[in-house]
Design a protein around this motif. Structure first.
Motif, PDB file in Angstrom:
ATOM      1  N   GLN A 185     -49.961  36.377 -29.760  1.00 59.19           N
ATOM      2  CA  GLN A 185     -51.089  36.668 -30.629  1.00 59.19           C
ATOM      3  C   GLN A 185     -51.840  35.366 -30.884  1.00 59.19           C
ATOM      4  N   VAL A 186     -53.122  35.383 -30.564  1.00 58.15           N
ATOM      5  CA  VAL A 186     -53.955  34.189 -30.732  1.00 58.15           C
ATOM      6  C   VAL A 186     -54.197  33.971 -32.221  1.00 58.15           C
ATOM      7  N   THR A 187     -53.949  32.748 -32.671  1.00 63.57           N
ATOM      8  CA  THR A 187     -54.144  32.414 -34.087  1.00 63.57           C
ATOM      9  C   THR A 187     -55.409  31.585 -34.245  1.00 63.57           C
ATOM     10  N   ASP A 188     -55.834  31.461 -35.468  1.00 57.75           N
ATOM     11  CA  ASP A 188     -56.989  30.615 -35.784  1.00 57.75           C
ATOM     12  C   ASP A 188     -56.513  29.165 -35.727  1.00 57.75           C
ATOM     13  N   TYR A 189     -56.907  28.455 -34.703  1.00 55.46           N
ATOM     14  CA  TYR A 189     -56.417  27.094 -34.473  1.00 55.46           C
ATOM     15  C   TYR A 189     -56.840  26.136 -35.582  1.00 55.46           C
ATOM     16  N   ARG A 190     -57.865  26.509 -36.361  1.00 54.80           N
ATOM     17  CA  ARG A 190     -58.311  25.639 -37.444  1.00 54.80           C
ATOM     18  C   ARG A 190     -57.389  25.733 -38.652  1.00 54.80           C
ATOM     19  N   LYS A 191     -56.673  26.871 -38.788  1.00 52.69           N
ATOM     20  CA  LYS A 191     -55.801  27.084 -39.943  1.00 52.69           C
ATOM     21  C   LYS A 191     -54.314  26.945 -39.587  1.00 52.69           C
ATOM     22  N   ALA A 192     -53.972  27.246 -38.372  1.00 49.49           N
ATOM     23  CA  ALA A 192     -52.569  27.189 -37.952  1.00 49.49           C
ATOM     24  C   ALA A 192     -52.319  25.937 -37.126  1.00 49.49           C
ATOM     25  N   LYS A 193     -51.045  25.605 -36.961  1.00 49.29           N
ATOM     26  CA  LYS A 193     -50.684  24.429 -36.182  1.00 49.29           C
ATOM     27  C   LYS A 193     -50.651  24.714 -34.686  1.00 49.29           C
ATOM     28  N   THR A 194     -50.627  25.987 -34.330  1.00 48.11           N
ATOM     29  CA  THR A 194     -50.542  26.362 -32.914  1.00 48.11           C
ATOM     30  C   THR A 194     -51.707  27.269 -32.556  1.00 48.11           C
ATOM     31  N   TYR A 195     -51.902  27.449 -31.249  1.00 46.94           N
ATOM     32  CA  TYR A 195     -52.971  28.326 -30.775  1.00 46.94           C
ATOM     33  C   TYR A 195     -52.533  29.791 -30.736  1.00 46.94           C
ATOM     34  N   TYR A 196     -51.245  30.034 -30.790  1.00 49.90           N
ATOM     35  CA  TYR A 196     -50.721  31.401 -30.680  1.00 49.90           C
ATOM     36  C   TYR A 196     -49.369  31.492 -31.392  1.00 49.90           C
ATOM     37  N   THR A 197     -48.974  32.712 -31.659  1.00 43.85           N
ATOM     38  CA  THR A 197     -47.606  32.994 -32.101  1.00 43.85           C
ATOM     39  C   THR A 197     -47.018  34.017 -31.126  1.00 43.85           C
TER      40      THR A 197
END
Length: 169
Positions: free
Chosen positions: A133-145
């Protein structure tokens, strides 16, 4: 007459001890055959298990390589995007129905969730299914989970057919 009784009881003792020895030998042979059968069964089971694990770890290594390539694509998309919506559209364009390391990769977007998924064969009737699952790279430390990383069985089970254990006239 006394001599005859002693001679007869002597033969009875020889017969009972011989029967006991024969019975013990039969028991030992039976236990030896059972032990050999059990050892052979354990050996074949351990070889099948080792084969299954080897195939799984090969598929897992290939999935790790594919995830590494996806991570590079996500990193380059984040560098060249103006905003998160533009980032998701460029990720979808780059990854939807694409080939990475010979693996078909799909990218689906539903209700603000972008999921990247692929399957890697892991044996004759199984495959390793991976969903990121693509995450918001500005808020999370990774690009995906990692949403899914599981082995899926594709072998046909015949559980729909009833077993005829007792024939009813």
């Amino acid at each position: 007459m006394k001599n005859k009784e002693k001679q007869q009881s002597y033969f009875v003792n020889i017969g009972s001890s011989s029967l006991l020895v024969i019975f013990l030998i039969l028991c030992l042979v039976t236990f030896a055959i059972l032990s050999l059968s059990s050892a052979k069964s354990d050996h074949s089971f351990s070889q099948r298990l080792a084969q299954h694990r080897r195939v799984y770890y090969e598929a897992s290594a290939k999935a790790e390589e594919t995830v590494g390539e996806i991570d590079l694509i996500l990193a380059s998309a984040s560098d060249s995007s103006d905003g998160f919506d533009h980032y998701l559209s460029s990720v979808s364009t780059a990854l939807n129905e694409s080939q990475i390391n010979g693996i078909s990769v799909n990218c689906n977007t539903e209700k603000d969730n972008t999921v990247i998924s692929f399957q890697i064969p892991a044996g004759e009737s199984q495959s390793l299914q991976v969903a990121l699952q693509v995450t918001d790279y500005r808020k999370a430390k990774t690009y995906y989970t990692i949403k899914t990383w599981q082995v899926v069985n594709h072998g046909g089970q015949e559980s729909d057919r009833p077993l005829n254990l007792i024939s009813i006239p």
